[in-house]
Structures are given as structure tokens and as C-alpha cells.
Enzyme design. Structure first.
Site, PDB file in Angstrom:
ATOM      1  N   GLN A 117     -34.049  99.280 -75.122  1.00  0.00           N
ATOM      2  CA  GLN A 117     -35.281  99.821 -74.520  1.00  0.00           C
ATOM      3  C   GLN A 117     -35.083 100.176 -73.048  1.00  0.00           C
ATOM      4  OE1 GLN A 117     -38.567  97.087 -74.044  1.00  0.00           O
ATOM      5  NE2 GLN A 117     -40.060  98.729 -73.795  1.00  0.00           N
ATOM      6  N   ARG A 157     -23.255  98.772 -80.670  1.00  0.00           N
ATOM      7  CA  ARG A 157     -23.277  99.768 -81.758  1.00  0.00           C
ATOM      8  C   ARG A 157     -22.944 101.141 -81.188  1.00  0.00           C
ATOM      9  NH1 ARG A 157     -27.741 103.051 -81.786  1.00  0.00           N
ATOM     10  NH2 ARG A 157     -29.582 102.355 -80.633  1.00  0.00           N
ATOM     11  N   ASP A 213     -18.515  95.215 -77.126  1.00  0.00           N
ATOM     12  CA  ASP A 213     -19.160  93.949 -77.465  1.00  0.00           C
ATOM     13  C   ASP A 213     -18.931  93.006 -76.279  1.00  0.00           C
ATOM     14  OD1 ASP A 213     -19.890  91.472 -78.372  1.00  0.00           O
ATOM     15  OD2 ASP A 213     -18.916  91.658 -80.318  1.00  0.00           O
ATOM     16  N   TYR A 262     -34.073  81.723 -75.493  1.00  0.00           N
ATOM     17  CA  TYR A 262     -34.065  82.867 -74.574  1.00  0.00           C
ATOM     18  C   TYR A 262     -34.229  82.370 -73.126  1.00  0.00           C
ATOM     19  CZ  TYR A 262     -35.600  87.430 -72.645  1.00  0.00           C
ATOM     20  OH  TYR A 262     -35.729  88.590 -71.917  1.00  0.00           O
ATOM     21  N   LYS A 287     -31.779  82.465 -69.853  1.00  0.00           N
ATOM     22  CA  LYS A 287     -32.180  83.203 -68.642  1.00  0.00           C
ATOM     23  C   LYS A 287     -32.063  82.322 -67.386  1.00  0.00           C
ATOM     24  CE  LYS A 287     -32.779  87.272 -70.256  1.00  0.00           C
ATOM     25  NZ  LYS A 287     -31.815  88.308 -69.900  1.00  0.00           N
ATOM     26  N   ILE A 312     -41.893  94.905 -70.610  1.00  0.00           N
ATOM     27  CA  ILE A 312     -41.729  96.307 -70.200  1.00  0.00           C
ATOM     28  C   ILE A 312     -42.344  97.208 -71.271  1.00  0.00           C
ATOM     29  CG2 ILE A 312     -40.087  98.095 -69.527  1.00  0.00           C
ATOM     30  CD1 ILE A 312     -40.155  95.663 -67.596  1.00  0.00           C
TER      31      ILE A 312
END
Ligand code: NAD
Ligand code: SER
Length: 316
Positions: free
Chosen positions: A12, A36, A53, A142, A146, A172
Site C-alpha cells: 500500500q 513477489r 526477500d 506486530y 515495532k 494510512i
């Protein structure tokens, strides 16, 4: 001009940051990468594109050496909801990926930008006007990655002199690339559904206030931070930045000003609701304003107007 590498470029934020950096510094100075391969659906500028990666340090080092990279924008990570579903993978990508990037940056003298998040806070953090320096005891994988990432970046700056910088991004909101599996994703989905069906079923409760920001402000924030005079940066790796504090009802209200028959109902996802409840209602971003002149341009009304205009064109 120093050459730039972006990791996680097809996500994103990465997809829009790539285009902004190409426009600002020239496509020949930007290398985009992701785990990817790029497809025709990825609307990325015509710059060098690699499959990378970040859990493989050799791949990063080879790419940095090959292109003489001097600045790394490290965006590859798993977001909060996905990380809760796959905590082991999240630790590997978010922590080992960052460690690898920092090691390569140390070896090849690169500057590094790494986004942190509102997810770096937890239930024991003050929830309103969350200070820049405060309690950080997150209870999600997560959040753990962080906070540890903020500290690791501080360490690489102090111990090895790597020019590390970072922002604690809020949710966001954008219309170009869909979000990658976070708790704030409802605030993007709601606009798509408003246009397609004039109704949205939200997975967070009304009254769940979270910080949010429109993508153009998120991109300006990273560019301004990376171009800031480093002598002025005290909180170099984890600046609180926000543009608005909103809940689903407030967001629905702003859409209703343009689509009067839009309706919202609720089917709560306990996992994402639990994550959202542990995050701030609103952050104090005065350190970013003072140290490098942070100033968002979009409030809720202006963002909603632009999101609906852009999505109407996209979905037509
Ligand atoms: P995203 O999920 O949209 O994109 C992440 C990208 O990383 C994807 O394209 C994915 O393919 C790639 N990736 C995953 N594993 C990889 C690996 N092993 N190696 C290389 N690439 C890999 O995420 P985003 O929203 O663009 O977020 C980018 C950064 O900003 C993350 O660190 C995220 O935590 C942070 N952030 C995002 C938000 C937000 O609301 N989007 C808010 C706060 C912080
Ligand atoms: N938008 C992100 C998430 O929900 C916040 O870091 O995971």
C-alpha cells in the site's frame, strides 16, 4: 544523487512511495523490490525492479552492492491482523528482515528509513494525546516487532553511526493499492463499499477512535523526514505523526455528506477489535512538528472528498 532501494515496494505505501521518489529523484536513482514479482496490475514507475526477500541477507547485500545503494526505505513487513494470524512469520519478516537491512546498511554505509506504527503502543499507554515518549508494552506480535524495531534502529545509529530514521504511522488511507491486512483497513474498505453498495459492515465498534492519515501526507512525511537536517532530530526513529483521530461513525458521517443514503452497520471481529482497543485514540505529534516541521494537509472532510472522487473514477 544517492541511489535508493525500497523493500516491500508493491504494498500500500511502497507502491506510492516508489512513484513519489522516482518523480523527485529520477527513475534511474530508484530500485524497487518486493518478495513477489511485479505484475501489470502494479502501477509502479518504470524504474529497476527486483525480487527481494528481506529474510535473506545475501540477497539484500548483493542488490545494494550491484546498484551502489546509499538509502534504503525498508517497508517490507506483515501488518497487525496478518501478524496476529501468523506470529512466527511476522517475527521472521519484521524482525529478521529489519536486522538484515541494518546489517547491510552498516556494511555499505546506507541510510535507512523504517516505519513504526501506532501498534507500538499497548493497553498501559495513555490513550489520549499519547505522548512521544511514554509506556510501550504492546500485546500483539506486530507491536512487539515495532517496538523492538524502534530500539534496534536507535542501537544501529548510536553503536554504528547508521543514519536510521522512522515514523510511527497511524492507519494510512489511500485509493491506489489496497491495504495489506491491518486493523485500520476498515477506513479504506468503507470508501469502496460506499461507492459500490452505499452501505458498509464494519469490523470495529462505533466509538473506536484511532489516528489516521491520507496517503499524500504519509508520503510527504517520509520525504520530509529523510531530507531533514539530522542535527535537529532528537527522536530519530519513532516520530509520532497523525492527521486526524476518527471512529467509524465519524468517517461514515463524512461520507454521508456526499452520499446521503450511505449506511453503516457492525459485525465486530474480536481479534481486530482487541488490537484496536490496545492502540491510542489520538497521538501527540508535537515532536515531529518541532524537530522537522511535520504538518499534514488533509483533514477528514478534505480526504473524503478526494477519496470518493478518485475511487469513482477508478471503479467506473
Ligand atoms: P503492505 O502489506 O501493503 O505491503 C508490504 C509489502 O511487503 C507487500 O508488498 C509484501 O509483498 C512485502 N513483503 C512481505 N514479506 C516480504 C519479504 N519477506 N521480503 C520482501 N517483501 C516482503 O504494507 P504497507 O501498508 O505498505 O506497510 C509498509 C510499512 O509501513 C510496514 O512496515 C507497516 O508496518 C508500516 N505501517 C503501515 C501502516 C498502514 O496503515 N499501511 C500504518 C503504520 C505502519
Ligand atoms: N494500519 C496498520 C495496521 O492496522 C497500523 O500499523 O496494522
Amino acid at each position: 544523487m544517492s541511489k535508493i532501494l525500497i523493500t516491500g515496494s508493491l504494498g500500500q505505501i511502497g507502491s506510492e512511495l516508489a512513484n513519489a521518489l522516482c518523480e523527485r529523484y529520477g527513475t534511474s536513482n530508484v530500485v524497487v523490490s518486493d518478495v513477489r514479482a511485479k505484475t501489470v496490475d502494479d502501477q509502479i514507475s518504470d524504474c529497476e525492479c527486483a525480487v527481494l526477500d528481506v529474510t535473506d541477507v545475501t540477497q539484500i547485500a548483493e542488490l545494494v552492492k550491484k546498484h551502489n545503494i546509499k538509502i534504503i526505505y525498508h517497508l517490507a513487513a506483515l501488518l497487525s491482523a496478518v501478524a496476529e494470524a501468523k506470529p512466527q512469520t511476522a517475527w521472521n519478516v519484521n524482525m529478521n528482515g529489519l536486522y538484515n537491512v541494518l546489517e547491510v546498511a552498516r556494511e555499505f554505509a546506507c541510510a535507512v528509513f523504517t516505519p513504526s506504527s501506532i501498534g507500538a503502543f499497548g493497553l498501559s499507554t495513555p490513550h489520549d494525546k499519547t505522548p512521544q515518549d511514554t509506556i510501550q508494552r504492546p500485546n500483539t506480535m506486530y507491536g512487539v516487532t515495532k517496538v523492538a524495531g524502534e530500539l534496534l534502529c536507535d542501537y544501529y545509529y548510536k553503536r554504528f553511526g547508521v543514519d536510521t530514521r522512522g515514523l510511527r504511522y497511524p492507519g494510512i488511507i489511500s485509493y491506489k493499492t489496497l491495504p495489506g491486512g491491518g486493523t485500520t483497513d476498515y477506513a479504506v474498505e468503507i470508501y469502496y463499499e460506499a461507492i459500490k453498495k452505499k452501505k458498509y459492515t464494519c469490523f470495529l465498534k462505533p466509538g473506536t477512535y484511532l489516528d489516521m492519515m491520507y496517503m499524500p501526507d504519509a508520503i510527504n512525511a517520509v520525504i520530509n523526514l529523510m531530507e531533514a537536517d539530522q542535527k535537529k532530530l532528537i527522536h530519530r526513529n519513532a516520530f509520532n505523526v497523525t492527521a486526524m483521530s476518527i471512529d467509524p461513525e465519524k468517517l461514515a458521517g463524512s461520507i454521508r455528506k456526499q452520499i446521503p443514503d450511505f449506511s453503516i452497520d457492525y459485525k465486530i471481529d474480536p481479534v481486530r477489535q482487541g488490537i484496536a482497543d490496545s492502540w491510542p485514540n489520538s497521538m501527540d505529534d508535537s515532536a515531529a512538528r518541532e524537530e522537522w516541521g511535520w504538518q499534514p494537509k488533509y483533514n477528514l472532510e478534505k480526504m473524503t472528498e478526494d477519496m470518493l472522487t478518485q475511487l469513482r473514477k477508478k471503479l467506473a
